[in-house]
Design an enzyme around this catalytic site. Sequence first.
Site, short mmCIF file in Angstrom:
data_model
loop_
_atom_site.label_atom_id
_atom_site.label_comp_id
_atom_site.label_asym_id
_atom_site.label_seq_id
_atom_site.Cartn_x
_atom_site.Cartn_y
_atom_site.Cartn_z
N ASP A 177 50.81 68.11 20.63
CA ASP A 177 49.36 68.26 20.79
C ASP A 177 48.65 68.54 19.47
O ASP A 177 47.64 67.93 19.16
CB ASP A 177 49.05 69.36 21.82
CG ASP A 177 49.79 70.68 21.55
OD1 ASP A 177 50.51 70.78 20.54
OD2 ASP A 177 49.65 71.61 22.36
N ASP B 265 49.81 72.39 13.21
CA ASP B 265 49.17 73.57 12.63
C ASP B 265 49.92 73.94 11.35
O ASP B 265 49.68 73.34 10.31
CB ASP B 265 49.18 74.68 13.69
CG ASP B 265 48.41 75.92 13.29
OD1 ASP B 265 47.55 75.81 12.41
OD2 ASP B 265 48.67 77.00 13.85
N THR C 42 56.66 73.68 14.21
CA THR C 42 57.19 73.04 15.42
C THR C 42 57.74 71.65 15.12
O THR C 42 58.88 71.34 15.45
CB THR C 42 56.08 72.94 16.50
OG1 THR C 42 55.53 74.24 16.72
CG2 THR C 42 56.63 72.40 17.80
#
Length: 177
Positions: A93, A96, A100
């Site tokens: 999604d 940042d 991840t």
Amino acid sequence: MKILLSEQQLQAGIAELANRLTQEYQNRPITFIAIMTGSLVMLADLIRRLEMPIRVSLIQASSYRGGMESGDLTLDDSAMLDIKGRDCLLIDDIFDTGKTLSKVTERLKQMQPASLSSVVLLYKEGRQTFPLEPDYFVFKIPDEFVVGYGLDYQDLYRNLPYVGVMEKADLLAHPTV
Ligand code: 5GP
Ligand code: MG
């Protein structure tokens, strides 16, 4: 809620991404690896705009423990398909810090895919601390905490058809879960 990306903007962005992927992959099969849970809404919209043979595999990565603060990253790959020798597209999604995507990429490379590219809906500017960059992103956004279109705050708001920034009033009205 302050709307950052409307439903129309999101749909147009996904359509454009689908065109780019179609140009890139033509009719080659793709195995999508969706990072749960935030990417599921985008995944559903994107794959319905693609016509090459597509498989969908899931991997769970949790780094935001409840609120807006990042915690340790835990990975669960028990719902993964066999990706050995396959062209894979990792989908998340939001990009940042990059933690991840980096950690998941590391794990997936051990599974020996033929190729592994990555696509994210949102790229949060000025936050990156890991060297890996996504191959595709749909929108760059400022450094604000966003929800909707798959993204959550304490597991809620994923169903909003737009991407918004929570304001003080939304936080006060947030249901206790
Ligand atoms: P990274 O590992 O790149 O620091 O963060 C990526 C993950 O953090 C995303 O998959 C997402 O779950 C979460 N995240 C980062 N920024 C936001 C945000 O603004 N809103 C929400 N809801 N989740 C975020
Ligand atoms: Mg996530």
